[in-house]
Scaffold this active site. Structure first.
Site, short mmCIF file in Angstrom:
data_model
loop_
_atom_site.label_atom_id
_atom_site.label_comp_id
_atom_site.label_asym_id
_atom_site.label_seq_id
_atom_site.Cartn_x
_atom_site.Cartn_y
_atom_site.Cartn_z
N CYS A 1 -16.88 -2.18 -3.91
CA CYS A 1 -15.76 -2.96 -3.36
C CYS A 1 -16.34 -3.99 -2.40
O CYS A 1 -17.35 -3.74 -1.73
CB CYS A 1 -14.81 -2.02 -2.63
SG CYS A 1 -13.46 -2.85 -1.82
N ARG B 1 -2.41 -10.45 -5.36
CA ARG B 1 -2.43 -8.98 -5.36
C ARG B 1 -1.54 -8.42 -4.25
O ARG B 1 -0.99 -7.34 -4.39
CB ARG B 1 -3.86 -8.45 -5.12
CG ARG B 1 -4.81 -8.76 -6.23
CD ARG B 1 -6.14 -8.10 -5.98
NE ARG B 1 -5.99 -6.64 -5.94
CZ ARG B 1 -6.99 -5.78 -5.92
NH1 ARG B 1 -8.22 -6.23 -5.95
NH2 ARG B 1 -6.77 -4.49 -5.88
N ARG C 1 -16.62 2.33 0.27
CA ARG C 1 -15.33 2.94 -0.08
C ARG C 1 -15.49 4.13 -1.02
O ARG C 1 -14.98 4.14 -2.15
CB ARG C 1 -14.37 1.90 -0.64
CG ARG C 1 -14.08 0.81 0.37
CD ARG C 1 -12.95 -0.08 -0.04
NE ARG C 1 -11.65 0.53 0.14
CZ ARG C 1 -10.51 -0.06 -0.21
NH1 ARG C 1 -10.53 -1.26 -0.74
NH2 ARG C 1 -9.36 0.54 -0.02
N ASP D 1 -6.77 -4.12 8.39
CA ASP D 1 -6.19 -5.10 7.47
C ASP D 1 -5.63 -6.32 8.19
O ASP D 1 -5.17 -7.27 7.55
CB ASP D 1 -5.07 -4.45 6.63
CG ASP D 1 -5.62 -3.46 5.62
OD1 ASP D 1 -6.84 -3.44 5.39
OD2 ASP D 1 -4.81 -2.69 5.06
N ASN E 1 0.82 -1.22 0.00
CA ASN E 1 0.00 0.00 0.00
C ASN E 1 0.86 1.27 0.00
O ASN E 1 0.43 2.30 -0.51
CB ASN E 1 -0.96 -0.01 1.19
CG ASN E 1 -2.06 -1.04 1.00
OD1 ASN E 1 -2.26 -1.53 -0.11
ND2 ASN E 1 -2.76 -1.39 2.07
C1 EPZ Z 1 -6.25 2.10 2.65
O1 EPZ Z 1 -7.49 2.17 1.94
C2 EPZ Z 1 -5.66 0.75 2.35
N1 EPZ Z 1 -5.44 0.61 0.92
C3 EPZ Z 1 -6.59 -0.36 2.84
O2 EPZ Z 1 -5.96 -1.61 2.64
C4 EPZ Z 1 -6.83 -0.16 4.34
O3 EPZ Z 1 -7.78 -1.12 4.77
C5 EPZ Z 1 -7.37 1.24 4.61
O4 EPZ Z 1 -6.46 2.24 4.05
C6 EPZ Z 1 -7.55 1.56 6.09
O5 EPZ Z 1 -6.32 1.41 6.75
C7 EPZ Z 1 -4.43 1.24 0.32
O6 EPZ Z 1 -3.65 1.98 0.92
C8 EPZ Z 1 -4.25 0.98 -1.12
P1 EPZ Z 1 -9.49 4.98 3.90
P2 EPZ Z 1 -8.25 3.56 1.77
O7 EPZ Z 1 -9.68 6.07 2.92
O8 EPZ Z 1 -7.24 4.63 1.66
C9 EPZ Z 1 -14.21 5.91 4.14
C10 EPZ Z 1 -5.76 -3.84 1.87
O9 EPZ Z 1 -6.29 -4.93 2.21
N2 EPZ Z 1 -13.98 6.94 3.11
O10 EPZ Z 1 -8.63 5.24 5.08
O11 EPZ Z 1 -9.22 3.38 0.68
C11 EPZ Z 1 -13.97 4.49 3.63
O12 EPZ Z 1 -15.09 3.99 2.96
C12 EPZ Z 1 -6.57 -2.58 1.74
O13 EPZ Z 1 -4.56 -3.77 1.60
C13 EPZ Z 1 -15.03 7.76 2.73
O14 EPZ Z 1 -16.15 7.66 3.21
O15 EPZ Z 1 -8.99 3.66 3.16
C14 EPZ Z 1 -13.64 3.77 4.91
O16 EPZ Z 1 -14.84 3.43 5.56
C15 EPZ Z 1 -8.04 -2.79 1.90
N3 EPZ Z 1 -14.79 8.72 1.78
C16 EPZ Z 1 -12.89 4.81 5.74
O17 EPZ Z 1 -13.23 6.07 5.15
C17 EPZ Z 1 -13.55 8.90 1.21
O18 EPZ Z 1 -13.41 9.76 0.35
C18 EPZ Z 1 -11.38 4.68 5.73
O19 EPZ Z 1 -10.94 4.52 4.39
C19 EPZ Z 1 -12.52 8.06 1.61
C20 EPZ Z 1 -12.74 7.08 2.57
#
Ligand code: EPZ
Length: 421
Positions: free
Chosen positions: A118, A400, A123, A308, A23
């Site tokens: 997703c 992946r 997400r 994660d 990531n």
């Molecule tokens: C990152 O995803 C990681 N992926 C995820 O890992 C990880 O689970 C996640 O961070 C939390 O630690 C990568 O870095 C590629 P967030 P990300 O934005 O950035 C909501 C794995 O298995 N949200 O911190 O997409 C969202 O839906 C993956 O390796 C909004 O509502 O996570 C979630 O509920 C899976 N609006 C929460 O915030 C937005 O615009 C946190 O998501 C953005 C996010």
């Protein structure tokens, strides 16, 4: 399609090298778009997600060269030949939405597909878009794409996230690096991935302070330059392999593992009776006292317990002594592994975001499949402790995000192999 077959019951011993963080690396790669000079990344994990990101960057005009057997990547975005990130790639890899910030900052315009649904939750990307708008970009949604423009360049602003978003913080950071003036990101992600991105951006000439705290300040600069950067170890791969000896028994040294990347997780393992110790080369994890004890877990942004690692912890709790409660607070649908673990004899009750797991003495092998990367690996871990044979299908999820998973686990004595159907 390939499957992975695990025969449970073998205690583990030996060492497993920890790869570079997927990531982190994905976001570092998108930062290459910010400069015409080469960005060299070392300790790159050889994974299909990394290859997908590389092909997206190539489609945008970035040259990508792999050296040293794929562990070094040289990215050179001499000019942005095309500022459109196509649905066909973005739908496969949500992290590719993170080209939006760099593209708008460097190019003044960008068209990036919305990622869509997703398996683990909605997400949304509304907060990524809010951040870009705060920096002065005009965003319009058309045909499933975000059309962004900032012809006069981005301008520094205060971006106050209502809750922590890792990807949103990282998109804001990369955009703010080339904005005019000062940007303050409040409620910023403190994840090691985000800190490493700040470190790489700083090496490229960005002016950033507060990385690793919830308020990051970015003083925009006119241009960034090339740099060489070493990707940090993958804390989720590390946590996953910490569970392997904990669930199967034995003792494994995780080379390159750093306790500061998994502190909250290691504390839970310790409370469960698993021995975790720092060594000169990494982390030693041992389980010589039989079954682990039940512990409760609530997922949270860093430095809390990582979402994660929730599925892997659930696998461990399936054979622990006692009843544990696991609460998932980050994603609304991240218990898809529970019904599969139950096919192996686990006792789990899921109500909304809370799973109650009553440990059983022994799981039994079964054919299983999962809908995402971490859920899939939790089934492999459960298979290590199960009686008989577990066949995990949909192996592409594992490809992946886990580099040489079968080789690494068989290297410490696990009975595991990949088979073609
Ligand atoms: C990152 O995803 C990681 N992926 C995820 O890992 C990880 O689970 C996640 O961070 C939390 O630690 C990568 O870095 C590629 P967030 P990300 O934005 O950035 C909501 C794995 O298995 N949200 O911190 O997409 C969202 O839906 C993956 O390796 C909004 O509502 O996570 C979630 O509920 C899976 N609006 C929460 O915030 C937005 O615009 C946190 O998501 C953005 C996010």
């Amino acid at each position: 399609m390939d499957s992975i077959v695990v025969k449970g019951g073998a205690p583990l011993s030996g060492e497993i090298p920890i790869s570079g963080a997927k990531n982190t690396c994905l976001k570092l790669m998108s930062a290459a778009l910010l400069t015409e000079q080469p960005l060299t990344l070392m300790n790159v994990p050889r994974l299909s997600d990394i290859r997908t990101m590389a092909s997206l960057l190539e489609s945008l005009g970035c040259e990508v060269a792999m050296l040293n057997n794929g562990q070094v990547m040289v990215l050179r975005a001499g000019n942005i030949a095309n500022a459109k990130a196509d649905y066909e790639i973005v739908r496969k890899l949500r992290a590719s939405f993170n080209v939006l910030g760099p593209l708008v900052a460097r190019n003044g315009t960008a068209v990036v597909s919305l990622p869509g649904g997703c398996a683990i939750g909605a997400r949304k990307v509304d907060l990524h878009m809010m951040a870009l708008e705060r920096l002065g970009a005009t965003l319009e949604l058309r045909d499933g794409y975000v059309h962004a423009s900032a012809p006069g360049g981005l301008k520094g602003a205060v971006i106050d996230f209502p809750f922590v978003t890792v990807g949103g913080t990282e998109n804001a950071l990369t955009a703010a690096a080339l904005a005019k003036g000062t940007t303050v990101i409040k409620n910023a992600a403190r994840e090691p991935d985000t800190v490493d991105l700040c470190k790489c951006l700083s090496a490229m000439g960005a002016q950033i302070s507060g990385a690793g705290t919830s308020e990051i300040t970015v003083q925009g600069v006119d241009a960034l330059h090339g740099a060489t950067h070493q990707v940090i170890p993958d804390r989720i791969e590390l946590g996953t392999f910490m569970v392997a000896p904990a669930i199967a028994g034995g003792s494994v040294e995780l080379l390159g593992g750093r306790l500061d990347l998994v502190t909250a997780f290691a504390e839970k393992l310790d409370a469960a009776g698993v021995q975790v110790a720092e060594t000169e080369r990494g982390i030693q994890v041992s389980q010589t006292n039989g079954r682990a004890r039940a512990v409760d877990v609530v997922t949270a942004p860093f430095p809390g317990f990582a979402t994660d690692l929730q599925a892997q912890m659930m696998a461990l709790m399936c054979t622990a002594e006692g009843t544990s409660v696991l609460e998932e607070t980050i994603f609304e649908n991240r218990f898809m592994h529970a019904p599969e673990l139950m096919r192996m004899g686990a006792q789990i009750d899921v109500h909304g975001g809370v799973a109650k797991v009553t440990g059983v003495e022994r799981l039994t092998g079964a054919p299983v499949m999962a809908t995402d990367l971490r859920a899939s690996v939790s089934l492999i871990l459960a298979g290590l402790a199960a009686e008989g044979e577990t066949m995990v299908s949909r192996v592409y999820h594992l490809d992946r995000g886990y580099e040489r998973l079968v080789r690494k686990l068989s290297g410490v004595g696990a009975k595991i192999e990949r088979v073609s159907a």
